[in-house]
Design a protein around this motif. Structure first.
Motif, PDB file in Angstrom:
ATOM      1  N   ALA A 215     -14.428  32.950 -29.414  1.00  0.00           N
ATOM      2  CA  ALA A 215     -13.843  33.658 -28.132  1.00  0.00           C
ATOM      3  C   ALA A 215     -14.964  34.385 -27.506  1.00  0.00           C
ATOM      4  O   ALA A 215     -14.898  34.159 -25.534  1.00  0.00           O
ATOM      5  N   ALA A 216     -16.227  33.993 -28.757  1.00  0.00           N
ATOM      6  CA  ALA A 216     -17.140  34.639 -27.346  1.00  0.00           C
ATOM      7  C   ALA A 216     -18.378  33.711 -26.231  1.00  0.00           C
ATOM      8  O   ALA A 216     -18.315  34.108 -25.439  1.00  0.00           O
TER       9      ALA A 216
ATOM     10  N   THR B  93     -11.345  36.281 -38.694  1.00  0.00           N
ATOM     11  CA  THR B  93     -12.247  36.965 -37.660  1.00  0.00           C
ATOM     12  C   THR B  93     -13.328  36.577 -36.808  1.00  0.00           C
ATOM     13  O   THR B  93     -13.857  36.634 -35.871  1.00  0.00           O
ATOM     14  N   LYS B  94     -14.398  36.477 -38.152  1.00  0.00           N
ATOM     15  CA  LYS B  94     -15.631  35.898 -37.933  1.00  0.00           C
ATOM     16  C   LYS B  94     -15.107  34.217 -36.865  1.00  0.00           C
ATOM     17  O   LYS B  94     -16.379  33.728 -36.214  1.00  0.00           O
TER      18      LYS B  94
ATOM     19  N   ASP C 197     -11.671  39.387 -42.944  1.00  0.00           N
ATOM     20  CA  ASP C 197     -12.740  39.086 -41.928  1.00  0.00           C
ATOM     21  C   ASP C 197     -13.087  37.580 -42.031  1.00  0.00           C
ATOM     22  O   ASP C 197     -14.121  37.077 -40.813  1.00  0.00           O
TER      23      ASP C 197
ATOM     24  N   THR D   7     -15.740  33.411 -23.411  1.00  0.00           N
ATOM     25  CA  THR D   7     -15.864  35.046 -22.832  1.00  0.00           C
ATOM     26  C   THR D   7     -17.225  35.085 -21.772  1.00  0.00           C
ATOM     27  O   THR D   7     -17.042  34.586 -20.614  1.00  0.00           O
TER      28      THR D   7
ATOM     29  N   ALA E 117     -13.807  35.087 -34.058  1.00  0.00           N
ATOM     30  CA  ALA E 117     -15.038  35.468 -32.688  1.00  0.00           C
ATOM     31  C   ALA E 117     -15.735  34.666 -32.303  1.00  0.00           C
ATOM     32  O   ALA E 117     -15.957  35.183 -31.540  1.00  0.00           O
TER      33      ALA E 117
END
Length: 109
Positions: free
Chosen positions: A12-13, A5-6, A2, A16, A9
């Motif tokens: 990546a956000a 991933t955090k 986790d 994007t 993320a």
């Protein structure tokens, strides 16, 4: 897992979002350019029609001709005439260039 991933993320956000904003700006500017191009070409056509209707002796002929010439130069510079202007524009430039060069060469010799 986790934590990894955090960590991934978040960037990546952000990446994007940046890519989406740049894409939307590009599409928006492209659409604006196309509509602007059509409006300018329409204005040029109207001005050309008006210039054709005027006689050189008319008082406003010089102003209309100067405006039309200026708008044509701007349209050439912005690439509004990709296919049709290539031969016409080069031919016009070559005519002016050869006339200028011919006059210059004749006066130098």
């Amino acid at each position: 897992m986790d934590t990894i991933t955090k960590i991934l993320a978040g960037p990546a956000a952000v990446w994007t979002i940046i890519v989406c904003i740049v894409g939307l700006l590009s599409v928006g500017l492209g659409i604006y350019w196309l509509f602007n191009k059509q409006a300018k070409l329409s204005d040029l056509a109207e001005l050309r029609k008006r210039l054709d209707d005027l006689k050189p002796s008319d008082p406003e002929y010089g102003a209309v001709r100067a405006l039309y010439t200026s708008m044509m130069i701007d349209a050439e510079r912005w690439g509004f005439f990709h296919s049709g202007s290539g031969s016409d524009g080069d031919g016009g430039s070559a005519d002016h260039g050869s006339g200028d060069h011919g006059g210059s060469v004749g006066s130098h010799h």
